[in-house]
Design a protein around this motif. Structure first.
Motif, PDB file in Angstrom:
ATOM      1  N   ASP A 215      22.712  40.303  34.932  1.00 52.36           N
ATOM      2  CA  ASP A 215      23.358  40.488  33.632  1.00 52.36           C
ATOM      3  C   ASP A 215      24.474  41.528  33.695  1.00 52.36           C
ATOM      4  N   VAL A 218      27.613  39.911  34.968  1.00 48.84           N
ATOM      5  CA  VAL A 218      28.189  39.062  33.919  1.00 48.84           C
ATOM      6  C   VAL A 218      28.937  39.907  32.894  1.00 48.84           C
ATOM      7  N   ILE A 222      33.050  39.814  32.163  1.00 47.94           N
ATOM      8  CA  ILE A 222      33.593  39.458  30.847  1.00 47.94           C
ATOM      9  C   ILE A 222      34.441  40.592  30.286  1.00 47.94           C
ATOM     10  N   ALA A 268      23.952  29.223  34.710  1.00 51.39           N
ATOM     11  CA  ALA A 268      24.163  29.644  33.319  1.00 51.39           C
ATOM     12  C   ALA A 268      24.938  30.953  33.251  1.00 51.39           C
ATOM     13  N   ARG A 269      24.666  31.859  34.192  1.00 53.55           N
ATOM     14  CA  ARG A 269      25.393  33.130  34.201  1.00 53.55           C
ATOM     15  C   ARG A 269      26.856  32.917  34.565  1.00 53.55           C
ATOM     16  N   THR A 271      28.528  30.239  33.998  1.00 61.55           N
ATOM     17  CA  THR A 271      29.127  29.570  32.843  1.00 61.55           C
ATOM     18  C   THR A 271      29.442  30.545  31.725  1.00 61.55           C
ATOM     19  N   GLU A 272      28.586  31.522  31.516  1.00 61.28           N
ATOM     20  CA  GLU A 272      28.838  32.524  30.477  1.00 61.28           C
ATOM     21  C   GLU A 272      30.163  33.241  30.737  1.00 61.28           C
ATOM     22  N   VAL A 273      30.404  33.573  31.995  1.00 60.51           N
ATOM     23  CA  VAL A 273      31.665  34.228  32.350  1.00 60.51           C
ATOM     24  C   VAL A 273      32.815  33.233  32.253  1.00 60.51           C
ATOM     25  N   TRP A 274      32.612  32.044  32.775  1.00 57.07           N
ATOM     26  CA  TRP A 274      33.633  30.996  32.769  1.00 57.07           C
ATOM     27  C   TRP A 274      34.125  30.714  31.347  1.00 57.07           C
ATOM     28  N   ASP A 275      33.206  30.606  30.404  1.00 59.92           N
ATOM     29  CA  ASP A 275      33.570  30.326  29.017  1.00 59.92           C
ATOM     30  C   ASP A 275      34.257  31.518  28.354  1.00 59.92           C
ATOM     31  N   ALA A 276      33.956  32.727  28.828  1.00 61.52           N
ATOM     32  CA  ALA A 276      34.545  33.921  28.218  1.00 61.52           C
ATOM     33  C   ALA A 276      35.957  34.204  28.731  1.00 61.52           C
TER      34      ALA A 276
END
Length: 407
Positions: A215, A218, A222, A268-269, A271-276
């Protein structure tokens, strides 16, 4: 939906070109780099490892092949002027494949001086330096994967938080996350992935929990803001790359449920960065599934293959974000041609050396012309027949009043 890596990254609109970087000092990795390019200078924030830190690290960290992994240099500012860079997927310590890439890269992209590696690196540093010594490659930045020497890497990165660390003449290990600027493009590196083959590995010997993206990684990635390019080892979840989706759906190798859950959490981690940060292009390895795709909102993903597989090498244009991926057949053919030419050159060199040595044994000293002839022969610039004709022409005496024919 595009399925090749080329299709995935080859048709970006003009609006996707990277913004110009603010004025910064260019990053230089070593004295070798400085001698190759006057435009590269050492970053003003460069921090050489302290002697005490290096001594401690050297005493506790065994290196590959009996060598010690040491922090030779470290920096948090990496700003490069490169128009194009090489991008490679997994190598898994395969020096032979690295040698293949080193043989063909100068012919495929002679202007490329930087190689970005997407993890599952685990390469012997000294051998890599030797393999690339006669190429134009001046630096290799490694986005770490899951199959790495984490017992050696973690202490070095922890000693220099947030910094890229040089461990050999060419090789730089990137922290998680890392930020680079290449020809004005904002590049985010976020290494790590889950080992789905965890059950077949031994903790502390062939597997370490340090591989995981956590986390904190991530949150820091971000917090760094938007990126134009994202380099990862792990694939994002919901990837537009069809071949990767199919592997994740079917689990063809029968990995256990616990491993699949860890893998899903890792994706998922990412992707969280990718989307941000919303990069135009995300390039990753890990799945050994070369291909490409584009999301509905226009973001592109390139999945690179492993060593000896299609799509392991890409040449990325940092102005357009288009990536060219030469086919495996082309790479192998060029490598074989290099091998043939290398062996032929060695044979010519041996023949020239023997001829010159025979003259020395007879008490003769090679003239400058003879040495030039020998070098031309070795380098393949002139055939033996052409050299003999030249020697005859130089040493033939003509009757007085006659003129030598014009060449």
């Amino acid at each position: 939906m595009p399925e090749s890596v080329n299709e995935a990254v080859g048709t970006l609109s003009a609006a996707s070109s990277c913004p110009r970087a603010r004025s910064k000092t260019f990053f230089g990795s070593s004295a070798r780099t400085a001698t190759r390019s006057d435009s590269l200078q050492t970053s003003t924030r460069h921090k050489p490892g302290s002697a005490a830190q290096d001594l401690v690290l050297s005493s506790v960290i065994p290196g590959s092949g009996g060598r010690v992994m040491r922090a030779l240099e470290h920096t948090s500012d990496i700003v490069l002027p490169d128009q194009r860079v090489a991008v490679c997927g997994d190598w898994h310590g395969n020096v032979g494949w690295a040698r293949t890439i080193a043989r063909v890269l100068p012919h495929l992209a002679p202007d490329v001086t930087t190689l970005l590696h997407l993890g599952d690196w685990w390469m012997p540093s000294a051998e890599v330096d030797e393999v690339f010594a006669d190429t134009g490659i001046e630096r290799i930045f490694v986005t770490l994967g899951n199959h790495e020497q984490w017992d050696e890497i973690t202490p070095i990165l922890d000693a220099h938080p947030g910094d890229a660390v040089r461990i050999s003449e060419l090789i730089w290990l990137l922290p998680r996350p890392a930020r680079l600027v290449i020809r004005g493009c904002r590049v985010l590196s976020l290494g790590g992935a889950a080992s789905v083959d965890r059950q077949s590995r031994i903790e502390g010997l062939t597997w370490w929990p340090d591989e995981a993206i956590d986390d904190a990684h991530v949150a820091e990635a971000i917090a760094g803001g938007p990126a134009d390019v994202m380099l990862t080892h792990e694939s994002p979840a919901g990837t537009p790359v069809r071949v990767v989706r199919e592997i994740l759906r079917t689990n063809p190798y029968g990995f256990p449920e616990a491993a699949l859950e860890a893998s899903a959490a890792s994706r998922a981690r990412v992707t969280e960065v990718w989307d941000a940060v919303r990069p135009e292009l995300l390039a990753h390895g890990h799945l050994h599934a070369p291909g490409g795709g584009k999301t509905e909102d226009g973001r592109r993903v390139a999945s690179l293959g492993r060593e000896g597989q299609e799509g392991n090498l890409g040449i990325l244009d940092m102005k357009t974000l288009r990536m060219a991926t030469p086919s495996l057949a082309i790479i192998r053919s060029m490598a074989e041609q290099w091998e043939d030419e290398h062996l032929a050159r060695e044979r010519r060199a041996k023949g020239a050396a023997e001829a010159l040595h025979s003259g020395v044994l007879d008490g003769l000293t090679p003239t400058p012309g003879a040495l030039r002839d020998a070098q031309d022969y070795v380098d393949g610039r002139r055939t033996l027949d052409e050299i003999i004709d030249g020697v005859i022409r130089r040493h033939t005496r003509h009757p007085k009043g006659d003129k030598e024919d014009e060449p």
